[in-house]
Write a protein that holds these residues in place. Structure first.
Motif, PDB file in Angstrom:
ATOM      1  N   HIS A   1      -3.917  -2.593  -3.204  1.00  0.00           N
ATOM      2  CA  HIS A   1      -3.186  -3.714  -3.806  1.00  0.00           C
ATOM      3  C   HIS A   1      -4.126  -4.861  -4.163  1.00  0.00           C
ATOM      4  N   GLU A   2      -5.208  -5.039  -3.419  1.00  0.00           N
ATOM      5  CA  GLU A   2      -6.180  -6.076  -3.773  1.00  0.00           C
ATOM      6  C   GLU A   2      -7.009  -5.666  -4.986  1.00  0.00           C
TER       7      GLU A   2
ATOM      8  N   ASN B   1       0.417 -11.273  -2.290  1.00  0.00           N
ATOM      9  CA  ASN B   1      -0.829 -10.537  -2.507  1.00  0.00           C
ATOM     10  C   ASN B   1      -1.868 -11.406  -3.210  1.00  0.00           C
TER      11      ASN B   1
ATOM     12  N   GLU C   1       0.831  -1.203   0.000  1.00  0.00           N
ATOM     13  CA  GLU C   1       0.000   0.000   0.000  1.00  0.00           C
ATOM     14  C   GLU C   1       0.865   1.252   0.000  1.00  0.00           C
TER      15      GLU C   1
ATOM     16  N   ILE D   1      -8.628  -0.809  -0.384  1.00  0.00           N
ATOM     17  CA  ILE D   1      -7.520  -1.766  -0.396  1.00  0.00           C
ATOM     18  C   ILE D   1      -6.927  -1.770  -1.802  1.00  0.00           C
TER      19      ILE D   1
ATOM     20  N   PHE E   1     -13.894  -3.712  -3.103  1.00  0.00           N
ATOM     21  CA  PHE E   1     -12.679  -3.412  -2.346  1.00  0.00           C
ATOM     22  C   PHE E   1     -12.565  -1.929  -2.010  1.00  0.00           C
ATOM     23  N   GLU E   2     -13.418  -1.122  -2.613  1.00  0.00           N
ATOM     24  CA  GLU E   2     -13.430   0.317  -2.329  1.00  0.00           C
ATOM     25  C   GLU E   2     -14.727   0.654  -1.605  1.00  0.00           C
TER      26      GLU E   2
ATOM     27  N   ASP F   1      -9.361 -13.579   1.111  1.00  0.00           N
ATOM     28  CA  ASP F   1     -10.139 -12.489   1.711  1.00  0.00           C
ATOM     29  C   ASP F   1     -11.560 -12.983   1.991  1.00  0.00           C
TER      30      ASP F   1
ATOM     31  N   THR G   1     -12.602   2.211   3.776  1.00  0.00           N
ATOM     32  CA  THR G   1     -11.260   1.781   3.370  1.00  0.00           C
ATOM     33  C   THR G   1     -11.192   1.573   1.859  1.00  0.00           C
TER      34      THR G   1
ATOM     35  N   GLU H   1      -3.452 -13.455  -0.537  1.00  0.00           N
ATOM     36  CA  GLU H   1      -4.279 -12.575   0.289  1.00  0.00           C
ATOM     37  C   GLU H   1      -5.606 -12.269  -0.394  1.00  0.00           C
TER      38      GLU H   1
END
Length: 293
Positions: free
Chosen positions: A258-259, A73, A56, A256, A249-250, A80, A254, A76
């Motif tokens: 990189h995800e 990543n 990040e 994220i 993811f948005e 998730d 938050t 990850e």
């Protein structure tokens, strides 16, 4: 006189040399321009790949070349618990494949009927098809949602796929191609006792694979990248496509990064591979389409 001939030969050699130099310079400049444009085209792909394997902090600082590539990543992303990229990929694949097969079948049949079956209404129907190309998608979005909701297809696979089965542009290209299809082959089919369906399925389709491949691939890409309709159609997490999953993811709390970039990289990978393997058919199909007729 010999001096004059020698001078003429020398002049011709100098002219040829000048032309050769200009030709070399032209080729060098042309390739330099192509390399520059190719580099610009690849920049977004590099940024997606770089950010997907960065932290990040590196992403926010805009580090051009991260010192360490974080391949963890990938793990990850798939582990998730807040979302499921695998479910999104599965739903996108179903929507893209089934929607594309259905669209190619429906539009090619409609186009062949308008191109070959005699009817006084063919021109009127073709004009109506062209008219659909002039209507923005935002205008038809709400009526489509109302119809799909009325018949109870919201949150279902058929509600996700069926509204995208017809395309005026695809029908137009198919019709223009069929107008230039050799009539001799179809007449031979009529002699053998085939009807319009038999001629379409046994003669036209096997001899029109480039245009089917080109329009099928472009339809597949459009269905895979579709976002707004899958977002509205999805009622729960199990109905989301990969594009909708990426948007989750948005949030207001938050982001994220990189995800998001890793999911984007995984999401575009099938399309990149598809284009690399079938780019010859895409170019050949559009070349053979009715744009020349």
């Amino acid at each position: 006189m010999s001096l004059t001939i020698s001078k003429q030969k020398a002049d011709k050699r100098s002219v040829r040399a000048a032309r050769s130099v200009r030709s070399i310079v032209s080729v060098v400049l042309r390739y330099a321009l192509l390399i520059f444009l190719a580099g610009l085209f690849l920049v977004p792909f590099y940024l997606i790949l770089r950010n997907s394997l960065a932290t990040e902090q590196d992403i926010r600082l805009g580090v051009l070349f991260p010192n360490v590539l974080h391949f963890e990543n990938i793990q990850e992303l798939f582990s998730d618990s807040s979302t499921s990229i695998l479910v999104g990929l599965q739903n996108s694949a179903l929507m893209a494949v089934l929607g594309t097969v259905g669209q190619v079948l429906v539009t090619s049949l409609a186009a062949y009927a308008m191109a070959r079956i005699p009817s006084r209404w063919s021109t009127v129907v073709f004009g109506a098809v062209l008219g659909t190309m002039m209507i923005p998608g935002a205008v038809t979005f709400l009526p489509t949602y109302i119809v799909v909701s009325y018949i109870g297809w919201i949150g279902t696979l058929q509600g996700l796929i069926i509204p995208s089965l017809f395309s005026g542009f695809t029908t137009f290209l198919f019709r223009q191609f069929f107008l230039s299809f050799p009539r001799e082959l179809e007449e031979a089919g009529h002699v053998d006792g085939l009807g319009y369906w038999g001629i379409y399925w046994r003669i036209v389709v096997p001899n029109s694979l480039p245009i089917f491949a080109a329009l099928g691939i472009t339809g597949l890409i459009a269905n895979w990248n579709s976002f707004l309709w899958p977002l509205v159609n999805a009622q729960n997490d199990s109905d989301q496509t990969v594009q909708v999953v990426i948007s989750t993811f948005e949030t207001s709390q938050t982001i994220i990064l990189h995800e998001i970039f890793m999911a984007a990289a995984i999401g575009i990978l099938p399309l990149v591979l598809l284009f690399l393997f079938f780019q010859r058919y895409i170019v050949q199909g559009y070349t053979q389409s009715g744009l020349k007729g």
